[in-house]
Motif scaffolding. Sequence first.
Motif, short mmCIF file in Angstrom:
data_model
loop_
_atom_site.label_atom_id
_atom_site.label_comp_id
_atom_site.label_asym_id
_atom_site.label_seq_id
_atom_site.Cartn_x
_atom_site.Cartn_y
_atom_site.Cartn_z
N SER A 104 0.84 -1.20 0.00
CA SER A 104 0.00 0.00 0.00
C SER A 104 0.87 1.25 0.00
O SER A 104 2.05 1.20 0.33
N VAL A 136 -7.06 1.46 2.41
CA VAL A 136 -6.96 0.78 1.12
C VAL A 136 -8.34 0.29 0.68
O VAL A 136 -9.22 0.07 1.52
N VAL A 154 0.07 -5.14 3.50
CA VAL A 154 -0.76 -4.01 3.92
C VAL A 154 -0.72 -3.96 5.45
O VAL A 154 -1.03 -4.95 6.11
#
Length: 400
Positions: A104, A136, A154
């Motif tokens: 991310s 996200v 992430v």
Amino acid sequence: MSPIAESDNKTVYLDYAAATPVDPEVLEAMRPYWSGRYSNASSMHESGRRAKAAIDGARAAVAEVLGCEPREVIFTGSGTESDNTALLGVARANRTHGTHVIISAVEHKAVLESAQQLKNEGFEVSIAPVDAYGTVNVEEILQLVTDKTTLVSVMYANNEIGTVEPVQKLSAALRARRGAKPYPLLHTDACQAAGFLPLNVVELGVDLMTLNGSKIYGPRGTGLLYKKNGVAMHPLIVGGEQEQHLRAGTESVPLIVGFAAALQKAERLRAAESARLTALRDYFTRELLKKIPRAVLNGHSTNRLPNNVHVSMPYVEGEAMLLILDRHSVEASTGSACSAYDLQPSHVLLAIGQTPELAHGSIRFSLGRHTTKEELDYVLSVFPGVVERLTQLSSLTATV
């Protein structure tokens, strides 16, 4: 006016996201292993076996918190090392299955720079965007996945703005996407989440997870990487058989014991401390925005860490705010402590759409176990004046 006065020589510490003090119980658990029980855990004699037993006990304790098997726990020297090992070690070990990695846009630099290293080695790296809150979009990540994607990373909760990411939802979507195939794997950096969010790796559905001792009132120089059984990974540090051949070097028994004790206590206090800090966070945020209406709250207003308040102030430099607050015995930060001396605007704030000018005026207040409402009231009594003074100076400079 808060009863806390500058003449008291009391420091209001609001930088717990950067480092926490070692808990007295943790320190006591570590104490015997500094001198009396100092043997190398790889030695075959009795004291060596005792040292190994201490590490094994710590590993089992950590595994209980994470809901995993002890052999899935790898002790490291920091959260950064754990992130590096997860990305570099897993991507390299699985290169024959694919050379595509997704991260991310708001990851810690330990992940960002690991991804850049992979790019230098010929891997393809995709950056998943975030919305204005720093969250996200799971569907957008799925659109980035290809047959060559071996790893997605992430973070669980953002270290700067505190936004909690939909890791559980992402893991379920990736499992559905890969079907019977083992890829892509999912790694999450949970350094800021420990002590505030559930860490059961089975419920989260992650294949790899990073933790850091210095964020949970444990010793510095400790970290952990959860690696699901069956995940192939190359070591970054070689030259010994420690940590299942995945992290060579003589283990620091006191640090490992301390890490386990800190994680156990953080989990034990999680529900009560999260509730207490959420109430303090919301009070502080509400009063701060009331006293400084032009302040911009960064991150999601509710789906955020209980201890995080991150704001940007137009026309004011974050470093100047910190220096003046420091003179008032208030300690905070402009963002990640790992980037404290980087004069570039925060990549996290740029990712959520802030201009470089506004991003330069950011400040993070992070609360902890010793934070009181009295301390927050003191900050609220001095901080608006600091911002007003700097705003006036900025206006004067602009007219020169």
